[in-house]
Design a protein around this motif. Structure first.
Motif, PDB file in Angstrom:
ATOM      1  N   LEU A 293     -43.042 -26.675  23.114  1.00 21.16           N
ATOM      2  CA  LEU A 293     -41.779 -26.129  23.593  1.00 21.16           C
ATOM      3  C   LEU A 293     -42.016 -25.131  24.715  1.00 21.16           C
ATOM      4  CD1 LEU A 293     -38.708 -25.711  23.313  1.00 21.16           C
ATOM      5  CD2 LEU A 293     -39.184 -24.035  21.508  1.00 21.16           C
ATOM      6  N   LEU A 294     -41.286 -25.310  25.811  1.00 21.44           N
ATOM      7  CA  LEU A 294     -41.307 -24.401  26.949  1.00 21.44           C
ATOM      8  C   LEU A 294     -39.970 -23.672  26.999  1.00 21.44           C
ATOM      9  CD1 LEU A 294     -42.764 -23.416  29.579  1.00 21.44           C
ATOM     10  CD2 LEU A 294     -41.592 -25.290  30.760  1.00 21.44           C
ATOM     11  N   LYS A 295     -40.014 -22.315  27.071  1.00 23.40           N
ATOM     12  CA  LYS A 295     -38.795 -21.515  27.086  1.00 23.40           C
ATOM     13  C   LYS A 295     -38.859 -20.472  28.194  1.00 23.40           C
ATOM     14  CE  LYS A 295     -37.294 -20.060  23.050  1.00 23.40           C
ATOM     15  NZ  LYS A 295     -37.291 -19.457  21.683  1.00 23.40           N
ATOM     16  N   GLY A 296     -37.714 -20.146  28.748  1.00 24.55           N
ATOM     17  CA  GLY A 296     -37.623 -19.083  29.745  1.00 24.55           C
ATOM     18  C   GLY A 296     -36.354 -18.282  29.531  1.00 24.55           C
ATOM     19  N   GLN A 297     -36.378 -16.998  29.934  1.00 24.64           N
ATOM     20  CA  GLN A 297     -35.217 -16.146  29.728  1.00 24.64           C
ATOM     21  C   GLN A 297     -35.155 -15.050  30.780  1.00 24.64           C
ATOM     22  OE1 GLN A 297     -34.817 -14.361  25.822  1.00 24.64           O
ATOM     23  NE2 GLN A 297     -33.215 -12.951  26.493  1.00 24.64           N
ATOM     24  N   TYR A 298     -33.916 -14.670  31.126  1.00 22.10           N
ATOM     25  CA  TYR A 298     -33.650 -13.485  31.932  1.00 22.10           C
ATOM     26  C   TYR A 298     -32.647 -12.621  31.177  1.00 22.10           C
ATOM     27  CZ  TYR A 298     -31.464 -10.415  35.333  1.00 22.10           C
ATOM     28  OH  TYR A 298     -30.963  -9.309  35.961  1.00 22.10           O
ATOM     29  N   ALA A 299     -32.886 -11.308  31.145  1.00 24.28           N
ATOM     30  CA  ALA A 299     -31.969 -10.372  30.493  1.00 24.28           C
ATOM     31  C   ALA A 299     -31.674  -9.208  31.428  1.00 24.28           C
ATOM     32  CB  ALA A 299     -32.561  -9.844  29.185  1.00 24.28           C
ATOM     33  N   TYR A 300     -30.399  -8.858  31.522  1.00 24.24           N
ATOM     34  CA  TYR A 300     -29.948  -7.703  32.307  1.00 24.24           C
ATOM     35  C   TYR A 300     -29.365  -6.680  31.336  1.00 24.24           C
ATOM     36  CZ  TYR A 300     -27.094  -4.849  35.441  1.00 24.24           C
ATOM     37  OH  TYR A 300     -26.522  -3.795  36.121  1.00 24.24           O
ATOM     38  N   THR A 301     -29.949  -5.481  31.286  1.00 27.31           N
ATOM     39  CA  THR A 301     -29.500  -4.430  30.366  1.00 27.31           C
ATOM     40  C   THR A 301     -29.014  -3.232  31.171  1.00 27.31           C
ATOM     41  OG1 THR A 301     -31.095  -5.126  28.677  1.00 27.31           O
ATOM     42  CG2 THR A 301     -30.153  -2.922  28.454  1.00 27.31           C
ATOM     43  N   LEU A 302     -27.806  -2.779  30.865  1.00 24.14           N
ATOM     44  CA  LEU A 302     -27.217  -1.637  31.570  1.00 24.14           C
ATOM     45  C   LEU A 302     -26.846  -0.565  30.560  1.00 24.14           C
ATOM     46  CD1 LEU A 302     -26.059  -0.420  34.221  1.00 24.14           C
ATOM     47  CD2 LEU A 302     -23.882  -1.501  33.613  1.00 24.14           C
ATOM     48  N   VAL A 303     -27.288   0.679  30.823  1.00 23.19           N
ATOM     49  CA  VAL A 303     -26.898   1.830  30.014  1.00 23.19           C
ATOM     50  C   VAL A 303     -25.757   2.539  30.734  1.00 23.19           C
ATOM     51  CG1 VAL A 303     -27.662   3.972  28.938  1.00 23.19           C
ATOM     52  CG2 VAL A 303     -29.253   2.063  29.166  1.00 23.19           C
ATOM     53  N   THR A 304     -24.628   2.721  30.039  1.00 19.96           N
ATOM     54  CA  THR A 304     -23.444   3.247  30.717  1.00 19.96           C
ATOM     55  C   THR A 304     -23.232   4.742  30.478  1.00 19.96           C
ATOM     56  OG1 THR A 304     -22.079   2.549  28.846  1.00 19.96           O
ATOM     57  CG2 THR A 304     -22.301   1.013  30.676  1.00 19.96           C
ATOM     58  N   ASN A 305     -24.210   5.424  29.859  1.00 21.64           N
ATOM     59  CA  ASN A 305     -24.180   6.882  29.818  1.00 21.64           C
ATOM     60  C   ASN A 305     -25.598   7.400  30.041  1.00 21.64           C
ATOM     61  OD1 ASN A 305     -25.458   6.428  27.352  1.00 21.64           O
ATOM     62  ND2 ASN A 305     -23.611   6.816  26.144  1.00 21.64           N
ATOM     63  N   ASN A 306     -25.797   8.681  29.915  1.00 20.88           N
ATOM     64  CA  ASN A 306     -27.065   9.275  30.351  1.00 20.88           C
ATOM     65  C   ASN A 306     -28.043   9.484  29.191  1.00 20.88           C
ATOM     66  OD1 ASN A 306     -28.830  10.533  32.259  1.00 20.88           O
ATOM     67  ND2 ASN A 306     -28.235  12.537  31.455  1.00 20.88           N
ATOM     68  N   LEU A 307     -28.134   8.532  28.261  1.00 21.16           N
ATOM     69  CA  LEU A 307     -28.960   8.777  27.090  1.00 21.16           C
ATOM     70  C   LEU A 307     -30.241   7.958  27.055  1.00 21.16           C
ATOM     71  CD1 LEU A 307     -26.359   9.241  24.250  1.00 21.16           C
ATOM     72  CD2 LEU A 307     -27.642  10.959  25.477  1.00 21.16           C
ATOM     73  N   SER A 308     -30.449   7.065  27.967  1.00 25.41           N
ATOM     74  CA  SER A 308     -31.706   6.307  28.020  1.00 25.41           C
ATOM     75  C   SER A 308     -31.788   5.629  29.378  1.00 25.41           C
ATOM     76  CB  SER A 308     -31.777   5.270  26.893  1.00 25.41           C
ATOM     77  OG  SER A 308     -30.736   4.331  27.017  1.00 25.41           O
TER      78      SER A 308
END
Length: 393
Positions: A363-378
């Protein structure tokens, strides 16, 4: 079963006829993760990439239709990739199951096993999950420090919210999650199913949000256990619904030397309620979950809500495309200055994935993830790429 073992076991154990009931299997996965600075979720690497090879070996034994034993051992760079850079050999699962009636209406289980909460965990393994990253409620730190309860105080929350360099995504092992991956902790369970209904109840030694270093036997010693369960309804072959809940202390029992006098785990409980749904028809599978969590913390009620929606499409034989979108929101608390501050990061994560089953076992797998923090905690990096090749035998 391996032919040599099938020949040797009856010789080594004369009089026993169950050798043929042993089954050995395994898998090899090679995954490349790419992300600058601090990667999102529970990944840990700081050179822009991580190559994470993994070897898993499993044993299944069923000498009688009512009894079942399963064990899985894995060698890699940590349950969460990159957390054990020198390599780690661990026992991921050890399950002893008994069916008193000889069917699936009632199963009694003990050992180390994934939680029954939600609908992501039953399909979280490499060959069933279209993604390489767990869904958002299972793969994000929050503002609960399982080592130091003082970090849940209003003054600590104000300091985090005002800091130029937030730290929740540093030393990730000290912070909790709504649910930490499949939560392979130790305990006992009773579960089963009928034509349209599923049910499960489990008692475990750690909370759902505890990190993998706390999943070992002996953690907490069941002095303050976590109780969790799920009821599922399947009206037909296409639809499935579930209601889950959990209640237990979230502080690490082994960190009591860091607590101030008078503090007890009994004062720091996580209460969780979840809904899940799944629909499958022809080439499409749609699913989603929503969770509400409340944390007792020094007189404060810290609340969090997290959800995700996921779609998987079989574009051609052996080839699929998938998309997923999730968000997490937390309430604000009154801090010493008199203002309202958020106690945990608000997150948005959007993901795309593709998979190609080259052969039934490759099995061949690929992924893209976009993560956005909407306050100033991380401040994890927004972008994550992954490519993986797996083979099972």
């Amino acid at each position: 079963m391996n032919k040599r073992l099938a020949i040797l076991l009856p010789l080594l154990l004369p009089g026993l006829s169950f050798a043929r009931d042993w089954e050995f299997s395994g898998s090899i996965e090679n995954t490349l993760w790419l992300s600058n600075e601090i990667p999102p979720a529970f990944l840990e690497f700081d050179e822009g990439y991580l190559y994470d090879p993994s070897l898993s070996l499993s044993l299944d034994y069923q000498p009688d239709p009512r009894f079942y034993l399963h064990a899985t051992a894995t060698y890699d760079q940590g349950f969460d990739p990159g957390t054990k850079t020198d390599g780690e050999l661990r026992l991921d699962a050890l399950i002893l199951r008994y069916q008193p009636f000889g069917d699936n209406t009632l199963n009694l289980q003990a050992g180390k096993f994934p939680t029954f909460v939600g609908n992501w965990t039953p399909n979280h393994n490499y060959y069933d999950d279209p993604f390489l990253l767990a869904s958002l409620p299972y793969a994000a730190n929050n503002g609960i420090n399982t080592q130091n309860p003082n970090d849940q105080s209003p003054s600590a929350i104000e300091a985090r919210a005002s800091a130029d360099t937030p730290n929740i995504h540093r030393a990730k092992e000290n912070w909790s999650s709504l649910i930490w991956g499949p939560a392979y902790s130790n305990g006992f369970a009773a579960f089963g199913s009928t034509e349209h209904w599923d049910y499960a109840f489990e008692v475990k030694n750690t909370a759902l949000g505890s990190n993998p270093d706390e999943w070992h036997l002996g953690e907490g010693d069941f002095a303050e256990p976590t109780f969790s369960g799920r009821i599922g309804y399947r009206p037909d072959a296409a639809w499935a619904f579930g209601l889950s809940g959990s209640y237990g202390p979230y502080l690490d029992a082994d960190a009591s030397d860091k607590w101030a006098p008078g503090i007890s785990r009994d004062d720091f409980y996580q209460t969780l309620i979840g809904l899940d749904a799944r629909w499958a028809h022809h080439d499409w599978i749609l699913s989603g979950e929503a969770f509400y969590a409340n944390y007792d913390a020094l007189g404060e009620d810290l609340q969090s809500f997290s959800y995700y929606l996921q779609a998987r499409y079989k574009a051609a034989p052996g080839f699929w495309l998938a998309g997923r979108f999730g968000q997490t929101f937390s309430n604000e608390v009154t801090v010493p200055s008199g203002s309202e501050k958020p106690w945990s990061p608000d997150l948005l994560r959007a993901e795309l994935a593709a998979g190609w089953r080259i052969t039934p076992d490759l099995l061949l797998k690929g992924q893209y993830a976009y993560t956005l923090v909407t306050n100033n905690l991380s401040y994890p990096n927004k972008n994550l790429f992954a490519l993986s090749l797996g083979y099972r035998f």
